[in-house]
Design a protein around this motif. Structure first.
Motif, PDB file in Angstrom:
ATOM      1  N   PRO A 168      -2.163   4.595  -6.830  1.00 52.68           N
ATOM      2  CA  PRO A 168      -1.593   3.185  -6.500  1.00 52.68           C
ATOM      3  C   PRO A 168       0.032   2.953  -6.618  1.00 52.68           C
ATOM      4  O   PRO A 168       0.444   2.115  -7.475  1.00 52.68           O
ATOM      5  CB  PRO A 168      -2.315   2.376  -7.294  1.00 52.68           C
ATOM      6  CG  PRO A 168      -2.542   3.410  -8.526  1.00 52.68           C
ATOM      7  CD  PRO A 168      -2.816   4.637  -7.859  1.00 52.68           C
TER       8      PRO A 168
ATOM      9  N   ARG B  65      -0.292  -2.177  -7.737  1.00 48.45           N
ATOM     10  CA  ARG B  65      -1.580  -2.930  -8.221  1.00 48.45           C
ATOM     11  C   ARG B  65      -1.503  -3.329  -9.645  1.00 48.45           C
ATOM     12  O   ARG B  65      -1.010  -2.506 -10.524  1.00 48.45           O
ATOM     13  CB  ARG B  65      -2.714  -2.320  -7.760  1.00 48.45           C
ATOM     14  CG  ARG B  65      -3.043  -2.054  -6.479  1.00 48.45           C
ATOM     15  CD  ARG B  65      -3.514  -3.697  -5.773  1.00 48.45           C
ATOM     16  NE  ARG B  65      -3.841  -3.588  -4.696  1.00 48.45           N
ATOM     17  CZ  ARG B  65      -3.062  -3.655  -3.348  1.00 48.45           C
ATOM     18  NH1 ARG B  65      -1.720  -3.616  -3.635  1.00 48.45           N
ATOM     19  NH2 ARG B  65      -3.401  -3.549  -2.115  1.00 48.45           N
TER      20      ARG B  65
ATOM     21  N   THR C  95      -9.430  -0.208   4.057  1.00 51.34           N
ATOM     22  CA  THR C  95      -9.269   0.443   2.821  1.00 51.34           C
ATOM     23  C   THR C  95      -8.421   1.842   2.823  1.00 51.34           C
ATOM     24  O   THR C  95      -8.888   2.612   3.550  1.00 51.34           O
ATOM     25  CB  THR C  95     -10.562   0.481   2.198  1.00 51.34           C
ATOM     26  OG1 THR C  95     -11.208  -0.667   2.189  1.00 51.34           O
ATOM     27  CG2 THR C  95     -10.739   1.037   0.764  1.00 51.34           C
TER      28      THR C  95
ATOM     29  N   ASP D 280      -9.233   2.543  -4.589  1.00 44.85           N
ATOM     30  CA  ASP D 280      -9.173   1.893  -3.193  1.00 44.85           C
ATOM     31  C   ASP D 280      -8.303   0.574  -3.212  1.00 44.85           C
ATOM     32  O   ASP D 280      -8.318  -0.317  -4.064  1.00 44.85           O
ATOM     33  CB  ASP D 280     -10.634   1.356  -2.939  1.00 44.85           C
ATOM     34  CG  ASP D 280     -11.634   2.471  -2.871  1.00 44.85           C
ATOM     35  OD1 ASP D 280     -11.199   3.395  -2.440  1.00 44.85           O
ATOM     36  OD2 ASP D 280     -12.851   2.365  -2.746  1.00 44.85           O
ATOM     37  N   MET D 281      -7.523   0.522  -2.081  1.00 42.07           N
ATOM     38  CA  MET D 281      -6.614  -0.535  -2.022  1.00 42.07           C
ATOM     39  C   MET D 281      -6.507  -1.318  -0.613  1.00 42.07           C
ATOM     40  O   MET D 281      -6.821  -0.457   0.395  1.00 42.07           O
ATOM     41  CB  MET D 281      -5.116   0.001  -2.272  1.00 42.07           C
ATOM     42  CG  MET D 281      -4.897   0.254  -3.677  1.00 42.07           C
ATOM     43  SD  MET D 281      -3.153   0.993  -4.004  1.00 42.07           S
ATOM     44  CE  MET D 281      -3.507   2.625  -3.328  1.00 42.07           C
ATOM     45  N   ASN D 282      -6.482  -2.376  -0.554  1.00 43.71           N
ATOM     46  CA  ASN D 282      -6.390  -3.093   0.746  1.00 43.71           C
ATOM     47  C   ASN D 282      -4.897  -3.794   0.859  1.00 43.71           C
ATOM     48  O   ASN D 282      -4.467  -4.211  -0.222  1.00 43.71           O
ATOM     49  CB  ASN D 282      -7.449  -4.255   0.906  1.00 43.71           C
ATOM     50  CG  ASN D 282      -8.994  -4.092   0.435  1.00 43.71           C
ATOM     51  OD1 ASN D 282      -9.389  -4.009  -0.445  1.00 43.71           O
ATOM     52  ND2 ASN D 282      -9.319  -3.069   1.609  1.00 43.71           N
TER      53      ASN D 282
ATOM     54  N   SER E 181      -2.232  -6.320   1.238  1.00 43.12           N
ATOM     55  CA  SER E 181      -1.964  -7.660   0.769  1.00 43.12           C
ATOM     56  C   SER E 181      -1.652  -8.548   1.906  1.00 43.12           C
ATOM     57  O   SER E 181      -2.117  -9.746   1.948  1.00 43.12           O
ATOM     58  CB  SER E 181      -0.827  -7.844  -0.177  1.00 43.12           C
ATOM     59  OG  SER E 181       0.447  -7.265  -0.007  1.00 43.12           O
TER      60      SER E 181
ATOM     61  N   ARG F 288      -7.645   4.749   0.193  1.00 42.97           N
ATOM     62  CA  ARG F 288      -7.830   5.434  -1.340  1.00 42.97           C
ATOM     63  C   ARG F 288      -6.799   6.256  -1.511  1.00 42.97           C
ATOM     64  O   ARG F 288      -6.676   7.485  -1.077  1.00 42.97           O
ATOM     65  CB  ARG F 288      -9.225   6.162  -1.435  1.00 42.97           C
ATOM     66  CG  ARG F 288      -9.596   6.618  -2.677  1.00 42.97           C
ATOM     67  CD  ARG F 288     -11.098   6.956  -2.903  1.00 42.97           C
ATOM     68  NE  ARG F 288     -11.431   7.238  -4.393  1.00 42.97           N
ATOM     69  CZ  ARG F 288     -11.722   6.472  -5.353  1.00 42.97           C
ATOM     70  NH1 ARG F 288     -11.676   5.075  -5.200  1.00 42.97           N
ATOM     71  NH2 ARG F 288     -11.747   6.821  -6.617  1.00 42.97           N
TER      72      ARG F 288
ATOM     73  N   MET G  31       0.869  -1.343   0.160  1.00 42.78           N
ATOM     74  CA  MET G  31       0.014  -0.081   0.067  1.00 42.78           C
ATOM     75  C   MET G  31       0.898   1.144   0.039  1.00 42.78           C
ATOM     76  O   MET G  31       1.790   1.419   0.547  1.00 42.78           O
ATOM     77  CB  MET G  31      -0.875  -0.005   1.284  1.00 42.78           C
ATOM     78  CG  MET G  31      -2.031  -1.039   1.219  1.00 42.78           C
ATOM     79  SD  MET G  31      -3.663  -0.063   2.162  1.00 42.78           S
ATOM     80  CE  MET G  31      -2.748   0.071   3.633  1.00 42.78           C
TER      81      MET G  31
ATOM     82  N   ASN H  52       1.524  -4.950 -11.306  1.00 48.01           N
ATOM     83  CA  ASN H  52       2.019  -4.647 -10.010  1.00 48.01           C
ATOM     84  C   ASN H  52       3.406  -4.853 -10.289  1.00 48.01           C
ATOM     85  O   ASN H  52       4.163  -6.022 -10.776  1.00 48.01           O
ATOM     86  CB  ASN H  52       1.705  -5.577  -9.110  1.00 48.01           C
ATOM     87  CG  ASN H  52       2.380  -5.613  -7.601  1.00 48.01           C
ATOM     88  OD1 ASN H  52       3.049  -4.759  -7.405  1.00 48.01           O
ATOM     89  ND2 ASN H  52       2.249  -6.353  -6.672  1.00 48.01           N
TER      90      ASN H  52
END
Length: 226
Positions: free
Chosen positions: A149, A87, A144, A131-133, A135, A146, A70, A97
């Motif tokens: 990326p 991502r 989450t 939006d990213m979570n 890993s 935002r 992230m 990625n």
């Protein structure tokens, strides 16, 4: 700086904390003001206990969390710097990625960049927030973030460098590598030994020419050569 200068060059180090220090230092050397982008952080609505976690953890606390995979809450960028995607966005366009890009324009809602490697090297692309979570995380909830990326990529971790073939590599080892064959991966990123520079520090932070190569022999116990 020539547009292709960054395509064939990178600094490698074992851990993300060292990488962050190098990237912050390199960013400070470049002329011009940086543009800062702040993320919007929240507890994921897919978490069954999201409402209770939102009461427990403030937005300010979520902003302090840095997880693998992230971008940071405060992302400071300048035109001309290299960044790395975190991502898969469009595999057919080479936006995966680990893809490196060079920033050409910093807008309020989007960033324009040129790809430095992959199947579409040299293409201009537009990147927006997403939006990213994380890993991998030990958090008791799903977070989450935002944000744009990517992270700054003057330097990258040895693990992130896998798949890259470079002309010039600077390997910085303030402490020894810590995973199986990590040193081999770092040394094999450069096409020719003449393009490899290594800085090794001992326990007193003084330059030395010796480091530890971590190889877990247990990995080979069940390997049968024919």
């Amino acid at each position: 700086m020539h547009p292709n200068y960054l395509t064939e060059r990178a600094i490698l180090a074992p851990t993300t904390d060292v990488i962050d220090q190098i990237n912050d230092y390199m960013l400070s050397l470049l002329p011009g003001d940086s543009v800062q982008y702040l993320s919007s952080d929240s507890v994921s609505s897919t978490d069954q206990d999201s409402s209770s976690f939102q009461d427990l953890y403030s937005t300010e606390f979520l902003n302090t969390i840095n997880c693998s995979g992230m971008p940071p809450h405060k992302l400071s960028l300048k035109v001309g710097i290299p960044v790395m995607l975190l991502r898969n966005i469009d595999q057919s366009a080479g936006l995966c990625n680990g893809t490196r890009l060079r920033i050409t324009y910093l807008g309020k809602n989007f960033i324009r960049a040129v790809t430095l490697n992959g199947t579409s090297t040299g293409d201009q692309v537009l990147i927006h927030r997403m939006d990213m979570n994380p890993s991998e995380t030990t958090l008791p909830f799903r977070m989450t973030r935002r944000q744009f990326p990517f992270i700054i990529s003057f330097a990258m971790t040895i693990n992130k460098s896998q798949g890259h073939s470079l002309t010039n590599v600077g390997l910085y080892l303030p402490r020894p590598v810590f995973t199986h064959r990590q040193l081999y991966v770092a040394l094999s990123r450069v096409r020719n030994v003449d393009g490899l520079k290594i800085l090794i520090l001992d326990s007193d932070s003084k330059p030395t020419n010796v480091t530890r190569n971590v190889v877990y022999r247990e990995v080979f116990q069940n390997v049968h050569l024919e």
